[in-house]
Each structure stands twice: as structure tokens, then as C-alpha cells.
Scaffold this active site. Structure first.
Site, PDB file in Angstrom:
ATOM      1  N   SER A  90     -18.113   3.729  43.662  1.00 22.86           N
ATOM      2  CA  SER A  90     -16.696   3.768  44.001  1.00 22.86           C
ATOM      3  C   SER A  90     -16.534   3.851  45.521  1.00 22.86           C
ATOM      4  O   SER A  90     -17.059   3.002  46.247  1.00 22.86           O
ATOM      5  CB  SER A  90     -16.029   4.921  43.259  1.00 22.86           C
ATOM      6  OG  SER A  90     -14.625   4.787  43.224  1.00 22.86           O
ATOM      7  N   HIS A 227     -14.874   4.712  34.323  1.00 29.13           N
ATOM      8  CA  HIS A 227     -15.244   4.685  35.731  1.00 29.13           C
ATOM      9  C   HIS A 227     -16.515   5.493  35.999  1.00 29.13           C
ATOM     10  O   HIS A 227     -17.284   5.174  36.909  1.00 29.13           O
ATOM     11  CB  HIS A 227     -14.080   5.240  36.567  1.00 29.13           C
ATOM     12  CG  HIS A 227     -14.235   5.028  38.036  1.00 29.13           C
ATOM     13  ND1 HIS A 227     -14.243   3.781  38.627  1.00 29.13           N
ATOM     14  CD2 HIS A 227     -14.384   5.919  39.070  1.00 29.13           C
ATOM     15  CE1 HIS A 227     -14.381   3.903  39.944  1.00 29.13           C
ATOM     16  NE2 HIS A 227     -14.475   5.189  40.229  1.00 29.13           N
TER      17      HIS A 227
END
Length: 252
Positions: A90, A227
Site C-alpha cells: 500500500s 486489502h
């Protein structure tokens, strides 16, 4: 060194160091544990950013440039003495890319492999769109603030913990906003292989731009989960085996 880097298991005879860069709002503790899972050929360093964990009393970074300068100045000796690879998840992907670019441009040092997770390629339309997204108000809508860089997941129920996470996310998002990269007419920056990972239930990331950023091979993997797919034990096992194979092939 100990302030910036978490290394839970020293491996002085390792062939290569894997430098891990955590996600927005995150600390070093989770990825640092990978050091116990890799064999003796790979030593794991995880970057610990200011404003969290043992650096809780320090101010958050002001911008990507100052963060890159701190990381490279502290790690330069280690990066010169032994092969290294980067894993960034990320926001950590953008930090790792910025560090790799700085190392290549200033010191002619390059990772043997870039492992990029849950993020847009830095030269992609997806990255530009994310950078132009206004910062949400974390006080009124903490999930929107977290979701800007963090994909989809639930915040913990503890109010103090939630507040600290949202604060770290907001500060990390500000750092992300200061990161800029334009491919333009520059030469292809890297020659190493690149692997991009994402969770199957996470949003789609614009990763094809990596083909323009390296002369090496570019691979793409989708693993089950959101995620934070990388925290599932089965996915973690896959990542450890895959990364080990790539690094051992690059460091014979």
C-alpha cells in the site's frame, strides 16, 4: 539503526536482506515477524516510521523527501555491503519505490527484486487520480480517511486505538501527497524483476505502468482476501516461498 529498523532475527550469513515497508498507519511489528519465517539466506528488516511504536514521541514525517533521506542515510552502509530486495504494501509501496529511485540515481544501487503490494504503479493514471483526491475529514468520517490509502477493512472497536490509527493514516496520507514521479523522457529506472500482488476482494489497482519502469520481468499475482490479504496465514506462506525463490535465483 535500531530506531529506524526492526529486525527480529539477525542472520549475518544471509545472501540478501529483504527490506519491508509497512502500510499507511502501520508499524513495523507485523512484517518484522517475517524474519522468523524465512530461511537463513534472507534477513528481514522492517522500516519503523516516526510517530508510532517505539518512535511514538517523534513527530510524523513532513514529506516523502525527508523520509527517503532518513531511510537511505541510515541504511546506506548495509545496502552497499549486501544484496537487498524491497517489499512495500500500500503506502509502503510508494515509500519503497521512492527509496529505490533515490538509491539508483544517487548511489547506483538497485534492489535485486521489487515486490509491490496493493498499490498503483507510480506512473499510472490510478496513482495520479489518488493523489488528486481531496483529503477526507478524519474526525467526521474516519473510515473515509483510512480507505483513501488503505483499501477495505474494519477499524478496531477501541476508541483510543481507532483515533491513533486514523491520526497516523492522515499523516501518512499527507506524506503520500508529497510524493511525485514523472516518467517523461527519463531512461527506464530499473533493471530488476518486479512482482505485483493484490487481494482478490480489494479494489483494482493500476499496475501495468511497471512495464515501463524496469527492463526486468514483471509478474502479477492475485491472492484471496481483502486489502490485508498478506496477513492470512495461507497467503503469508505463499509470499514467503515465492519471495525466497525469487531472491535465491537473483543471488546465486
Amino acid at each position: 539503526m535500531e530506531k529506524l529498523v526492526a529486525c527480529v532475527q539477525k542472520k549475518p550469513n544471509a545472501l540478501c536482506r529483504l527490506i519491508c515497508f509497512p502500510w499507511a498507519g502501520g508499524g513495523a511489528s507485523q512484517l518484522a515477524q517475517w524474519g522468523r519465517l524465512f530461511n537463513d539466506s534472507i534477513e528481514v528488516y522492517c522500516i519503523r516510521l516516526p510517530g508510532r511504536e517505539t518512535r511514538l514521541g517523534e513527530p510524523f514525517p513532513n514529506d516523502m523527501t525527508s523520509l527517503v533521506n532518513e531511510i537511505t542515510s541510515v541504511l546506506l552502509k548495509e545496502l552497499k555491503e549486501k544484496s537487498f530486495a524491497f517489499f512495500g504494501h500500500s503506502l509502503g509501496m510508494y515509500t519503497s519505490f521512492a527509496v529505490a529511485l533515490h538509491l539508483k540515481e544517487k548511489y547506483r544501487l538497485e534492489p535485486v527484486h521489487l515486490f509491490m503490494s496493493a498499490a498503483h504503479a507510480p506512473n499510472s493514471a490510478g496513482h495520479l487520480a489518488l493523489k488528486s483526491t481531496p483529503m477526507p475529514d478524519g474526525n467526521n468520517d474516519p473510515l473515509a480517511c483510512v480507505g483513501m490509502l488503505g483499501g477495505n477493512f474494519e477499524l478496531p472497536p477501541n476508541e483510543d486505538f481507532r483515533r491513533n490509527i486514523v491520526l497516523a493514516f492522515r499523516e501518512d496520507a499527507k506524506v503520500f501527497k508529497t510524493f511525485s514521479f514523472e516518467k517523461a523522457d527519463m531512461n527506464t529506472p530499473f533493471s530488476c524483476d518486479v512482482t505485483c500482488f493484490r487481494g482478490s476482494d480489494d479494489k483494482i489497482y493500476d499496475v501495468q505502468g511497471w512495464q515501463e519502469l524496469t527492463n526486468g520481468d514483471v509478474s502479477f499475482y492475485e491472492l484471496p482476501g481483502d486489502h490485508f490479504y498478506l496477513l492470512k496465514p495461507s497467503n503469508e506462506s505463499f509470499l514467503i516461498k515465492y519471495i525466497t525463490t525469487c531472491i535465491e535465483n537473483a543471488c546465486p
